[in-house]
Design an enzyme around this catalytic site. Structure first.
Site, mmCIF file in Angstrom:
data_model
loop_
_atom_site.group_PDB
_atom_site.id
_atom_site.type_symbol
_atom_site.label_atom_id
_atom_site.label_comp_id
_atom_site.label_asym_id
_atom_site.label_seq_id
_atom_site.Cartn_x
_atom_site.Cartn_y
_atom_site.Cartn_z
ATOM 1 C CB SER A 10 -39.579 81.383 11.177
ATOM 2 O OG SER A 10 -39.873 80.124 10.654
ATOM 3 C CD GLN A 18 -40.433 75.619 15.986
ATOM 4 O OE1 GLN A 18 -40.570 75.930 14.803
ATOM 5 N NE2 GLN A 18 -41.245 74.781 16.585
ATOM 6 N N GLY A 19 -35.852 77.015 17.380
ATOM 7 C CA GLY A 19 -34.680 76.320 16.871
ATOM 8 C C GLY A 19 -34.862 74.816 16.891
ATOM 9 C CE1 TYR A 20 -38.699 73.116 18.997
ATOM 10 C CE2 TYR A 20 -40.167 71.688 17.759
ATOM 11 C CZ TYR A 20 -39.849 72.353 18.922
ATOM 12 O OH TYR A 20 -40.665 72.235 19.994
ATOM 13 C CB SER A 21 -35.240 72.148 11.013
ATOM 14 O OG SER A 21 -36.602 71.846 10.973
ATOM 15 C CD GLU A 69 -45.439 64.473 1.396
ATOM 16 O OE1 GLU A 69 -44.920 65.366 2.102
ATOM 17 O OE2 GLU A 69 -46.101 64.721 0.371
ATOM 18 C CD GLU A 95 -44.025 74.472 13.861
ATOM 19 O OE1 GLU A 95 -43.532 73.588 14.579
ATOM 20 O OE2 GLU A 95 -43.400 75.044 12.964
#
Lengths: 391, 371
Positions: A169, A134-137, A376, A252
């Site tokens: 990951s 997964q290429g998110y952040s 948070e 997720e």
């Protein structure tokens, strides 16, 4: 709805099938990192049994039991799925295959993908042949995910992708990546993102593992330099990738929250603690009290997961429940591992010591309440969307 | 097992109960009773009986509505939201469940009296300051064909208003449960001034006569009758406390949206938002445990111990968090008697102790889970 008799029939059939097909070595209930079968082009099976178990399950659609049969699943109803998990737990069977393709991309494709895309991408996921990440952040887009800057320039038949992802990951082991890419720099930040599928073997894709406090390197940095991504490798509409991303984040979060496995089917925490406390069992009154509280909460959170699945099936909607489950599940898991470390005493302080991966597992859980949206952020989602407090 | 989703019937029951309770039993009704020195509203109970609430667990043949434990929990939860005052738990849940374990004409008659609203019950079980039925010391001495009961009971909830008592006492070879009129000779009931302004008594039994007919179930075997009744009561009390938590929470979130300080609503402060969101998460998780306990009691009552104790433990911790956050987030006004939050806090404390506290039920969970 299936009748009770039909469900019982299914259970008996499944029980027989499991009895005949699940290799003995796969009946130890192990779900730690090293026991998981992740699949993929470069996957090395840890044993012949692991290979057999995957192949047999894949042939029946049992790696993704609820997916439609034509996409590699078994087409099970929710009631059958419950039975499936019960029967798997009954013989302590390992999961045949885990992957980001199963947890995240699959559900997103089932919801947003075209029929052709589903036929093309889903069956290899179900068979464990292609491993996804997964290429998110990004370095500048963590909790504020919609600020992603990796850009995709429109070049007619493809996008030219440049940028950097982080915390991807297993990117170093994955064959493909699903990534959030900014395809419109003028639009407001949520409106200019596309959801692209990128082949990791394409020229210009590089990965670099990040060493973590647990000693492991499950997360990577992933770099894109002039990577050409064909136009058909988009899920959903151009610049509407945030919708897909949000949908997928809920999956997720449910997965990270501990799912159906760790929290309810698993052994009682107290029993595990008693074992590692050694002779005399769990005699430490403080530890025992903490373990009881943890057990109470784990069981109730497990039930909540069941309740939301039942609600989703009944069509009454689970709302923003995934944020709640993610928050509660990961915070509990961290506590659980704190107690496991305390019960292990000095034995738990050695890498590869008498308690094996326990210290590494403990440190791994610290990421649970950060990855997929921090605790948070989850609380802010609940506050805004459920309680209606000003955002 | 049936699904962990409220059925259409249960949702309708909750809606109609809420309408009735908001109208007839808001927190102000509890306040008015307290200020008048009263702990029971007989007219309200009669109306509840007419709606089938008193007979929620009574078979239709005895005039009950026989809706089951999940439905009883729905009603209890709604009563918790407005802190409605009634002998519902003692009578309609605990006593009715005990009586249903016995199939004889006398039990059927007693069940009919519960459904009609004529009979009100209290369970005289505690002797010390913690719930511990196994440690019961009160004696029921065999005499002729009957017994003589002597001893003291404490924290008998609804013990001053009830016209009948279920009394747990020690007999030759075990514990025995008696069902006797509350005004029998030798019984002295002292209503206590409880923090939650609800009905509770200390009761003395001085050589009270009981016949074989007064025994509920078998002599020396109270638990086959009492255990299901206690579990039903614990689950319904847990439901009441989850409703209480939801009621206190609703007031608190409402206040966060309206109270202004530093030129803005205090609900815009993240420190408070996150605490409120956490509380909501706890309430949601507890709701699952309550729903599960109701389903287990209706479908597999012999194996409901874990589900019930889980519900009571969760409800106890959640309700206590809800009232503590409720008072704190209301600031000064939360401390005043004129404001309702204090009533929630005091009822939560009583509910936490009644029928077993957090530790009692967490121990059962631990035992059921093998440690």
């Amino acid at each position: 709805m299936q009748s009770e008799a039909e469900l019982e029939g299914f259970r008996n059939e499944l029980r027989d099938w499991l009895e005949q097909n699940c290799p003995d070595e796969m009946r130890d209930g192990q779900n730690i990192e090293t026991a998981i079968c992740w699949g993929g082009i470069n996957w090395k099976f840890t044993s012949e049994a692991q290979k057999q178990w995957l192949e047999r399950c894949a042939a029946k659609g049992y790696t993704v039991p609820t997916w439609p049969v034509e996409y590699g699943g078994a087409g099970l109803s929710r009631a059958q799925e419950k039975i499936f998990h019960q029967e798997m737990a009954r013989i302590n069977a390992r999961s045949p295959l885990e992957s980001f393709g199963i947890w995240m991309l699959g559900p997103a494709l089932l919801h947003f993908g075209s029929h052709e895309q589903k036929l093309h991408y889903l069956p290899p996921i179900a068979r464990g042949e292609v491993r996804w990440c997964q290429g998110y952040s990004e370095p500048g887009a963590g909790s504020d995910l919609a600020s992603v800057q990796t850009k995709g320039e429109d070049k007619g038949d493809h996008w030219l992708v440049n940028g950097q992802k982080i915390w991807t990951s297993y990117a170093d082991k994955a064959d493909w990546i699903f990534a959030l890419v900014r395809t419109d720099r003028e639009a407001p930040k949520h409106k200019g993102i596309s959801f692209l599928l990128i082949d990791m073997s394409d020229p210009g894709v590089e990965t670099r593992p990040i060493k973590l406090i647990s000693g492991a390197s499950v997360f990577c940095e992933t770099f894109f330099t002039d990577v050409k991504v064909p136009k058909h490798q988009i899920v959903g509409e151009e610049n509407r990738g945030w919708d897909v991303a949000k949908y997928l984040l809920t999956h997720e979060r449910e997965m990270i929250s501990g799912g159906g496995q760790g929290l309810q089917g698993g052994r009682a925490l107290g029993a595990v603690l008693a074992e590692s406390a050694g002779e005399g069992g769990l005699t430490d009154a403080t530890l025992r009290a903490d373990a009881m509280r943890c057990e109470v909460d784990a069981l109730a959170i497990g039930m909540t997961l069941e309740r939301y699945k039942d609600q989703a099936e009944a069509g009454t909607g689970a709302g923003d429940a995934s944020a709640m489950l993610k928050y509660m599940g990961t915070e509990l898991n961290k506590q659980r591992h704190e107690l496991l470390m305390a019960a292990g005493g000095s034995d738990a302080l050695e890498w590869d010591g008498p308690l094996g991966d326990r210290p590494a597992d403990w440190l791994r859980t610290k990421a649970n309440s950060i990855e997929g949206g921090t605790s948070e952020v989850m609380l802010s989602i609940v506050s805004r969307r459920v309680l209606g407090l000003p955002g | 097992m049936a699904k962990l989703v409220m059925t259409e019937d249960e949702t309708m029951l909750a809606d109609s109960a809420r309408g009735f309770l908001d109208d007839k039993a808001p927190v102000k009704a509890l306040r008015d009773l307290r200020d008048a020195g009263r702990t029971h509203d007989a007219d309200l109970w009669r109306e509840m009986a007419q709606m089938g609430w008193a007979g929620v667990l009574v078979p239709e043949a005895q005039g009950g509505s026989d809706m089951g434990h999940a439905a009883a929990n729905v009603l209890a939860a709604e009563m918790g939201k407005t802190l409605a005052v009634s002998p519902f738990l003692s009578t309609a849940v605990i006593a009715a469940t005990a009586l249903r374990q016995v199939s004889d004409a006398r039990a059927e008659k007693a069940l009919a009296a519960i459904a009609s609203g004529d009979a009100t019950y209290a369970l005289a079980i505690d002797e010390g300051n913690k719930f511990a039925p196994d440690n019961t010391a009160m004696q029921a001495r065999a005499e002729g064909n009957g017994f003589r009961l002597s001893g003291k009971k404490t924290f008998v909830v609804d013990g001053a208003l009830a016209n009948r008592l279920l009394v747990l006492a020690r007999t030759d070879a075990g514990l025995t449960l008696f069902d006797i009129p509350a005004d029998r000779d030798g019984i002295t009931r002292n209503r206590q001034n409880m923090i939650d302004a609800r009905d509770s008594a200390r009761i003395e039994f001085d050589d009270v006569q009981a016949t074989g007919d007064d025994v509920l179930g078998q002599v020396d075997d109270a638990m086959s009758v009492l255990r299901p009744a206690l579990e039903a009561g614990q689950a319904a009390l847990a439901a009441e406390m989850s409703g209480l938590a939801a009621g206190a929470f609703g007031m608190t979130v409402g206040y966060l949206k309206e109270r202004k300080q530093f030129g803005t609503t205090i609900g815009s402060f993240q420190a408070l938002q996150h605490r409120a969101a956490h509380l909501w998460c706890e309430i949601e998780v507890t709701a699952s445990a309550i729903l599960n306990a109701g389903r287990m009691l209706d479908e597999d009552p012999d194996n409901a111990a874990l589900a019930v104790s889980l519900a009571k433990a969760r409800a106890t911790s959640t309700a206590q968090l809800a009232v503590q956050e409720g008072v704190q987030m209301h600031g000064g006004i939360g401390m005043t008697d004129a404001f309702d939050m204090g009533f929630y806090m005091k009822r939560a404390r009583v509910g936490a102790e009644w029928l077993g506290d957090y530790g009692y039920h967490a121990e059962i969970v631990a035992r059921e889970r093998g440690f």
